[in-house]
Enzyme design. Structure first.
Site, PDB file in Angstrom:
ATOM      1  CB  ALA A  86      -1.170  -9.078  -1.576  1.00 60.69           C
ATOM      2  CG  ASP A  87      -6.036  -6.777  -5.701  1.00 57.16           C
ATOM      3  OD1 ASP A  87      -5.775  -6.763  -6.733  1.00 57.16           O
ATOM      4  OD2 ASP A  87      -6.899  -5.968  -5.411  1.00 57.16           O
ATOM      5  CB  THR A  88      -3.395  -2.466  -3.083  1.00 54.34           C
ATOM      6  OG1 THR A  88      -2.388  -3.280  -2.296  1.00 54.34           O
ATOM      7  CG2 THR A  88      -3.384  -1.185  -2.616  1.00 54.34           C
ATOM      8  N   GLY A 123      -6.050  -6.425   0.432  1.00 55.55           N
ATOM      9  CA  GLY A 123      -6.605  -7.548   0.934  1.00 55.55           C
ATOM     10  C   GLY A 123      -5.340  -8.888   0.875  1.00 55.55           C
TER      11      GLY A 123
END
Length: 211
Positions: A86-88, A123
């Site tokens: 995950a990445d924000t 994502g």
């Protein structure tokens, strides 16, 4: 839940974020954490050169993180694990706001977002031996106007040290919430992991028990 899969499948979260660990525990407490060693800034520059839309940058980074962890596993382990990356990204006027480098940078970010609507895009990538799945969840966040009280809040918040490990220099789950007027979308997505969507996406890849 003590058991979430019909088959013998285990989860690895490819993130060191304590916020993501806490959110994933809402789906299951039976997971491991294994961080990926990738240069995020270098990857972002490469994606910018390739013309990747800003709303999709976090999804690409999430996939890189998940792949790095999945490829580290043995073939036998790959059959048993589901890896989640995950990445924000915090995006204002088409520009990604990453983690601030210092207090002036944090104050600049928070001031520039005040009185405006920005987007938080998280994502997520899921990988098993059977394939990959990625998605992006988007939430709109509106900050309060930059009046004297907002300026005081920003200064006080930056003194706390809280902004410096967060994209966009704030956390909606801490005192950064005082800067916000309203949100449109998934709250947990702004924290760092859209758990409702993630639970459904997991179910598409690995079936839950129906009992």
């Amino acid at each position: 839940m003590s058991k979430i899969f019909k088959e013998n499948k285990k989860i690895i979260l490819a993130s060191a974020s304590p916020r993501r660990r806490e959110l994933l525990s809402m789906i299951t407490e039976d997971f491991e954490v294994f961080t990926a060693d990738i240069d995020e800034r270098e990857a972002e520059i490469e994606m910018e050169e390739k013309g990747v839309p800003v709303l999709k940058v976090s999804e690409h980074l999430a996939l890189l993180k998940a792949r790095a962890v999945f490829e580290f596993l043995s073939e036998e382990e790959q059959e048993r694990y589901l890896v989640i990356g995950a990445d924000t990204s915090v995006i204002l006027d088409g520009v990604i706001y990453g983690k601030p480098v210092d207090r002036p940078d944090a104050e600049r970010m928070l001031s520039s977002m005040s009185g405006k609507v920005h987007v938080v895009a998280t994502g997520v990538a899921l990988i098993t031996a059977n394939g990959e799945n990625t998605f992006t969840e988007v939430t709109s966040v509106e900050f309060n106007p930059l009046d004297l009280y907002q300026k005081w809040l920003i200064s006080d918040y930056c003194k706390s040290g809280s902004p410096y490990d967060k994209a966009g220099a704030y956390g909606i789950q801490d005192k950064g919430a005082l800067l916000i007027k309203k949100i449109d979308g998934d709250y947990s997505n702004v924290v760092g992991l859209p758990v409702a969507r993630l639970a459904r996406e997991i179910s598409y890849m690995v079936q839950y028990p129906l009992e």
